[in-house]
Design a protein around this motif. Structure first.
Motif, PDB file in Angstrom:
ATOM      1  N   ARG A  61      13.151   4.251 -27.664  1.00 38.13           N
ATOM      2  CA  ARG A  61      12.212   4.695 -26.678  1.00 38.13           C
ATOM      3  C   ARG A  61      10.980   3.931 -26.738  1.00 38.13           C
ATOM      4  N   SER A  62      10.535   3.578 -27.940  1.00 33.17           N
ATOM      5  CA  SER A  62       9.018   2.724 -27.871  1.00 33.17           C
ATOM      6  C   SER A  62       9.272   1.407 -27.569  1.00 33.17           C
ATOM      7  N   GLU A  63      10.229   0.990 -27.583  1.00 31.56           N
ATOM      8  CA  GLU A  63      10.808  -0.371 -26.879  1.00 31.56           C
ATOM      9  C   GLU A  63      10.942  -0.630 -25.413  1.00 31.56           C
ATOM     10  N   ILE A  64      10.774   0.388 -24.681  1.00 32.63           N
ATOM     11  CA  ILE A  64      10.907   0.367 -23.206  1.00 32.63           C
ATOM     12  C   ILE A  64       9.369   0.098 -22.927  1.00 32.63           C
ATOM     13  N   ASP A  65       9.181  -1.152 -22.380  1.00 31.29           N
ATOM     14  CA  ASP A  65       7.848  -1.206 -21.711  1.00 31.29           C
ATOM     15  C   ASP A  65       7.708  -0.947 -20.240  1.00 31.29           C
ATOM     16  N   PRO A  66       6.913  -0.016 -20.116  1.00 32.94           N
ATOM     17  CA  PRO A  66       6.545   0.569 -18.692  1.00 32.94           C
ATOM     18  C   PRO A  66       6.321  -0.659 -18.005  1.00 32.94           C
ATOM     19  N   ALA A  67       5.355  -1.777 -18.303  1.00 31.74           N
ATOM     20  CA  ALA A  67       5.177  -2.775 -17.378  1.00 31.74           C
ATOM     21  C   ALA A  67       6.335  -3.551 -17.032  1.00 31.74           C
ATOM     22  N   ALA A  68       7.323  -3.792 -17.984  1.00 32.64           N
ATOM     23  CA  ALA A  68       8.753  -4.453 -17.740  1.00 32.64           C
ATOM     24  C   ALA A  68       9.552  -4.016 -16.750  1.00 32.64           C
ATOM     25  N   LEU A  69       9.409  -2.432 -16.895  1.00 30.23           N
ATOM     26  CA  LEU A  69      10.264  -1.547 -15.581  1.00 30.23           C
ATOM     27  C   LEU A  69       9.577  -1.706 -14.388  1.00 30.23           C
ATOM     28  N   GLY A  70       8.332  -1.845 -14.260  1.00 31.34           N
ATOM     29  CA  GLY A  70       7.609  -2.085 -12.767  1.00 31.34           C
ATOM     30  C   GLY A  70       6.850  -0.785 -12.207  1.00 31.34           C
ATOM     31  N   VAL A  71       5.858  -0.890 -11.680  1.00 32.29           N
ATOM     32  CA  VAL A  71       5.059   0.196 -11.136  1.00 32.29           C
ATOM     33  C   VAL A  71       5.770   0.862  -9.867  1.00 32.29           C
ATOM     34  N   LYS A  72       6.687   0.205  -9.281  1.00 33.37           N
ATOM     35  CA  LYS A  72       7.504   1.114  -8.409  1.00 33.37           C
ATOM     36  C   LYS A  72       8.686   1.747  -8.925  1.00 33.37           C
ATOM     37  N   LEU A  73       9.152   1.484 -10.175  1.00 35.89           N
ATOM     38  CA  LEU A  73      10.215   2.061 -10.801  1.00 35.89           C
ATOM     39  C   LEU A  73       9.667   3.476 -11.524  1.00 35.89           C
ATOM     40  N   LEU A  74       8.618   3.309 -11.915  1.00 33.30           N
ATOM     41  CA  LEU A  74       8.040   4.447 -12.858  1.00 33.30           C
ATOM     42  C   LEU A  74       7.789   5.836 -12.305  1.00 33.30           C
ATOM     43  N   PRO A  75       7.609   5.882 -11.228  1.00 39.91           N
ATOM     44  CA  PRO A  75       7.726   7.345 -10.732  1.00 39.91           C
ATOM     45  C   PRO A  75       8.968   7.922 -10.600  1.00 39.91           C
ATOM     46  N   ASN A  76      10.141   7.170 -10.780  1.00 41.04           N
ATOM     47  CA  ASN A  76      11.522   7.659 -10.683  1.00 41.04           C
ATOM     48  C   ASN A  76      12.107   7.669 -12.030  1.00 41.04           C
ATOM     49  N   VAL A  77      11.237   7.262 -13.128  1.00 40.22           N
ATOM     50  CA  VAL A  77      11.962   7.222 -14.498  1.00 40.22           C
ATOM     51  C   VAL A  77      11.743   8.522 -15.360  1.00 40.22           C
ATOM     52  N   PHE A  78      12.580   9.067 -16.122  1.00 38.81           N
ATOM     53  CA  PHE A  78      12.432  10.144 -16.914  1.00 38.81           C
ATOM     54  C   PHE A  78      13.010   9.735 -18.485  1.00 38.81           C
ATOM     55  N   ARG A  96      11.448  14.861 -21.814  1.00 35.15           N
ATOM     56  CA  ARG A  96      10.237  14.416 -22.504  1.00 35.15           C
ATOM     57  C   ARG A  96       9.411  14.270 -21.504  1.00 35.15           C
ATOM     58  N   LEU A  97       9.496  13.180 -20.390  1.00 37.46           N
ATOM     59  CA  LEU A  97       8.652  12.469 -19.532  1.00 37.46           C
ATOM     60  C   LEU A  97       9.214  12.777 -18.516  1.00 37.46           C
ATOM     61  N   LEU A  98       8.616  13.090 -17.236  1.00 39.50           N
ATOM     62  CA  LEU A  98       9.479  12.902 -15.923  1.00 39.50           C
ATOM     63  C   LEU A  98       8.139  12.317 -15.105  1.00 39.50           C
ATOM     64  N   GLY A  99       8.800  11.101 -14.245  1.00 37.96           N
ATOM     65  CA  GLY A  99       7.868  10.305 -13.453  1.00 37.96           C
ATOM     66  C   GLY A  99       7.544  11.267 -12.374  1.00 37.96           C
ATOM     67  N   GLN A 100       6.270  10.743 -11.524  1.00 33.23           N
ATOM     68  CA  GLN A 100       5.621  11.569 -10.589  1.00 33.23           C
ATOM     69  C   GLN A 100       6.452  11.888  -9.447  1.00 33.23           C
ATOM     70  N   ALA A 101       7.632  11.018  -9.016  1.00 37.60           N
ATOM     71  CA  ALA A 101       8.411  11.401  -7.923  1.00 37.60           C
ATOM     72  C   ALA A 101       9.210  12.336  -8.169  1.00 37.60           C
ATOM     73  N   ILE A 102       9.651  12.501  -9.416  1.00 36.28           N
ATOM     74  CA  ILE A 102      10.307  13.809 -10.049  1.00 36.28           C
ATOM     75  C   ILE A 102       9.344  14.922 -10.025  1.00 36.28           C
ATOM     76  N   VAL A 103       8.290  14.900 -10.570  1.00 36.08           N
ATOM     77  CA  VAL A 103       7.450  15.948 -10.517  1.00 36.08           C
ATOM     78  C   VAL A 103       7.243  16.626  -9.104  1.00 36.08           C
ATOM     79  N   ASP A 104       7.031  15.699  -8.331  1.00 38.33           N
ATOM     80  CA  ASP A 104       6.699  16.223  -6.746  1.00 38.33           C
ATOM     81  C   ASP A 104       7.797  16.861  -6.063  1.00 38.33           C
ATOM     82  N   ARG A 105       9.094  16.544  -6.582  1.00 39.38           N
ATOM     83  CA  ARG A 105      10.247  17.177  -5.929  1.00 39.38           C
ATOM     84  C   ARG A 105      10.916  18.393  -6.566  1.00 39.38           C
ATOM     85  N   GLU A 106      10.799  18.260  -7.920  1.00 37.71           N
ATOM     86  CA  GLU A 106      11.410  19.399  -8.538  1.00 37.71           C
ATOM     87  C   GLU A 106      10.604  20.382  -9.610  1.00 37.71           C
TER      88      GLU A 106
END
Length: 182
Positions: A61-78, A96-106
Motif C-alpha cells: 500500500r505504501s508503495e503506491i505513489d499518488p503522484a504516479a497515479l495522477g491527479v485525475k485518477l485519484l478522486p476515483n481510487v479507493f 480504508r480510503l475513498l476518493g472524492q468522486a466516490i464520497v460524492d456519489r455513495e
C-alpha cells in the motif's frame, strides 16, 4: 501484462488469505484496457505493474505513489483492508480510503465494512469481486445502483481491483478504481 495466476491459499490461515503470485486479467478486461477507450483502467494497471515488476511481488500500500497515479485518477481510487476474522473462512473487507468522486456519489465512508453498506448495494457481487482479486483475478465489474443522488436516476459504475501485499506473502489490501456514468 501478467497473465497466468499461480496464487494458492495460505495454509497458515486457511481459506481466507491468498498467497501472492501473478495476476490473471480477464480477456474482456484486457481488450478494454488495451483499447485505451477509458485510459484510467490502463493508467492504474500500468502503475501497479511497474511497481510489481520492480519489486518482484505485489506492491505494498505504501508503495503506491499518488503522484504516479495522477491527479485525475485519484478522486476515483479507493483502498480496502483485507480483515482476517478468526473462525470465519472468508475475510471481511473494510474501506480504508475513498476518493472524492466516490464520497460524492455513495453513502459508503472510510472505516465501513462492505457487508455493512446497505441494501442498495449488491454486497454478494462486491464481495465476489474482492475475493476474486485476492486470488489474483482482475476484471472490470459493472453495476447499476439507485441512490438518493440529487441528480436523480440510476448510477452506473464500473470497478477494477488490484491486490496489494504488506508482507510480500499474502494479499493484505486491495486498490480499486471506480468510474461512474449517468
Amino acid at each position: 501484462m501478467p497473465s497466468a495466476s499461480f496464487n494458492q491459499r495460505d495454509p497458515r490461515t486457511g481459506a481466507g488469505r491468498a498467497r501472492i503470485g501473478r495476476i490473471d486479467i480477464d480477456p474482456a478486461a484486457r481488450r478494454e484496457i488495451e483499447s485505451g477507450a477509458e485510459p484510467f483502467w490502463g493508467q492504474l494497471l500500468r502503475t501497479w505493474e511497474s511497481i510489481a515488476a520492480a519489486k518482484g511481488r505485489y506492491p505494498a500500500r505504501s508503495e503506491i505513489d499518488p503522484a504516479a497515479l495522477g491527479v485525475k485518477l485519484l478522486p476515483n481510487v479507493f483502498l480496502v483492508d483485507v480483515v482476517e476474522v478468526p473462525g470465519r473462512s472468508a475475510p471481511r473487507f473494510r474501506y480504508r480510503l475513498l476518493g472524492q468522486a466516490i464520497v460524492d456519489r455513495e453513502p459508503t465512508r472510510a472505516g465501513a465494512y462492505v457487508d455493512e453498506i446497505g441494501t442498495t448495494a449488491d454486497i454478494v457481487a462486491i464481495e465476489h469481486h474482492y475475493i476474486s482479486t485476492l486470488e489474483g483475478k482482475v476484471w472490470i465489474r459493472e453495476s447499476s445502483l439507485a441512490w438518493s443522488d440529487p441528480r436523480g436516476g440510476y448510477l452506473r459504475y464500473r470497478v477494477m481491483m488490484l491486490p496489494l501485499s504488506e508482507d510480500g506473502e499474502s494479499v493484505t489490501h486491495l486498490i480499486g478504481l471506480a468510474l461512474y456514468a449517468f
